[in-house]
Design an enzyme around this catalytic site. Structure first.
Site, PDB file in Angstrom:
ATOM      1  N   GLU A  50       0.858  -1.179   0.000  1.00 52.08           N
ATOM      2  CA  GLU A  50       0.000   0.000   0.000  1.00 52.08           C
ATOM      3  C   GLU A  50       0.899   1.235   0.000  1.00 52.08           C
ATOM      4  O   GLU A  50       1.837   1.324   0.795  1.00 52.08           O
ATOM      5  CB  GLU A  50      -0.899   0.036   1.240  1.00 52.08           C
ATOM      6  CG  GLU A  50      -1.948  -1.060   1.278  1.00 52.08           C
ATOM      7  CD  GLU A  50      -2.760  -1.030   2.562  1.00 52.08           C
ATOM      8  OE1 GLU A  50      -2.523  -0.131   3.399  1.00 52.08           O
ATOM      9  OE2 GLU A  50      -3.619  -1.908   2.745  1.00 52.08           O
ATOM     10  N   ASP A  61      -5.682   8.702  10.265  1.00 51.28           N
ATOM     11  CA  ASP A  61      -4.306   8.322  10.561  1.00 51.28           C
ATOM     12  C   ASP A  61      -3.828   8.881  11.891  1.00 51.28           C
ATOM     13  O   ASP A  61      -4.184   9.985  12.286  1.00 51.28           O
ATOM     14  CB  ASP A  61      -3.379   8.804   9.438  1.00 51.28           C
ATOM     15  CG  ASP A  61      -3.657   8.094   8.134  1.00 51.28           C
ATOM     16  OD1 ASP A  61      -3.795   6.861   8.178  1.00 51.28           O
ATOM     17  OD2 ASP A  61      -3.748   8.754   7.095  1.00 51.28           O
TER      18      ASP A  61
END
Length: 279
Positions: A50, A61
């Site tokens: 990824e 995040d």
């Protein structure tokens, strides 16, 4: 047409082992270093990669990946340069699946039709866009699928039986199960709870299920992998980058080796898991 992602998970199933999915942020700490890391991941043991698209407001995040994104943006990383990175990687590797992960805003600004065409041409295999729910499938998901790009959805501990079919409806490649509630790299997931959640998801889909968020060590990766088709490690790799930077935030001779060494440890642990025995 079989995508690289489907082909890779088919290979893993035939080998009877889970896969290691590694996440890095494009352009962290700079373009050339990030490309060197990307090129080194398959040999180190990454089965799927990824690549994070840096964004100024990455709501899902944690601090590690947020900081990596800011380092990359400060260094001039853009979505166009991220596609360039994948294209350069494809010059040397035509088999390892690459998934772009990020948020819709940079893609929208780039232009959806242009992005899909350029991503496909660069050698991208799939997309994870964390802030586009199934209700917005017409925006990007369906055009991407039509172009032959897998669109990977996130399922979470709060995705109930009523919501799950909508999440899975147009998912392709694999399902990304978020093992914890919260942001990346925060709490540590419970392996037994994760295995139960994966089993529940598999009642609704034949797609492989990879588990991420909160997996930091080889031991944790192996424990999670025992109950899944793949395990995703991101924050730990991004932290490995950060710890090797000099006082100005620049890469050192230790940056690339630190990441590949950690991936080797993770891969060894995950490859030691026998899925047949686990099941």
């Amino acid at each position: 047409m079989t995508t690289r992602i489907t082909a890779r998970f088919t290979e893993l199933a035939a080998e009877g082992r889970p896969g290691l999915v590694t996440f890095i942020t494009a352009g962290d700490p700079d373009y050339d270093t990030a490309l060197s890391i990307l090129r080194g991941l398959p040999e180190a043991g990454a089965d799927v990669i990824e690549v994070g698209i840096p964004f100024t407001d990455p709501m899902a995040d944690g601090p590690a990946i947020q900081a990596a994104g800011l380092r990359a943006l400060k260094g001039g990383q853009t979505l166009a340069k991220t596609l360039d990175m994948v294209r350069a990687f494809r010059d040397e590797n035509d088999t390892t699946p690459v998934v772009l992960m990020g948020y819709y805003n940079p893609i929208y600004i780039y232009g959806v039709p242009r992005f899909i065409a350029d991503a496909k041409a660069a050698g991208v295999d799939g997309l994870i866009v964390v802030d586009l729910p199934p209700e917005e499938d017409n925006e990007l998901c369906l055009p991407a699928l039509d172009a032959g790009l897998d669109f990977i959805r996130l399922a979470t501990p709060t995705t109930d039986e009523k919501r799950l079919p909508a999440v899975l409806a147009h998912t392709a490649g694999f399902v990304y199960y978020v093992s914890i509630t919260g942001i990346t790299g925060s709490a540590t997931p419970d392996a037994n709870a994760v295995a139960g959640a994966v089993a529940r998801i598999k009642q609704h889909t034949t797609l492989p299920v990879a588990v991420g968020f909160g997996v930091k060590t080889p031991a944790q990766a192996a424990a999670i992998a025992a109950g899944a088709d793949g395990v995703v490690v991101g924050s730990a790799l991004v932290e490995a980058v950060r710890k090797t930077l000099d006082e100005d935030g620049k890469a050192t001779v230790n940056t690339v080796p630190a990441v590949t060494a950690l991936v080797q440890e993770l891969a060894e642990a995950v490859r030691g898991v026998n899925r047949a025995a686990a099941e």
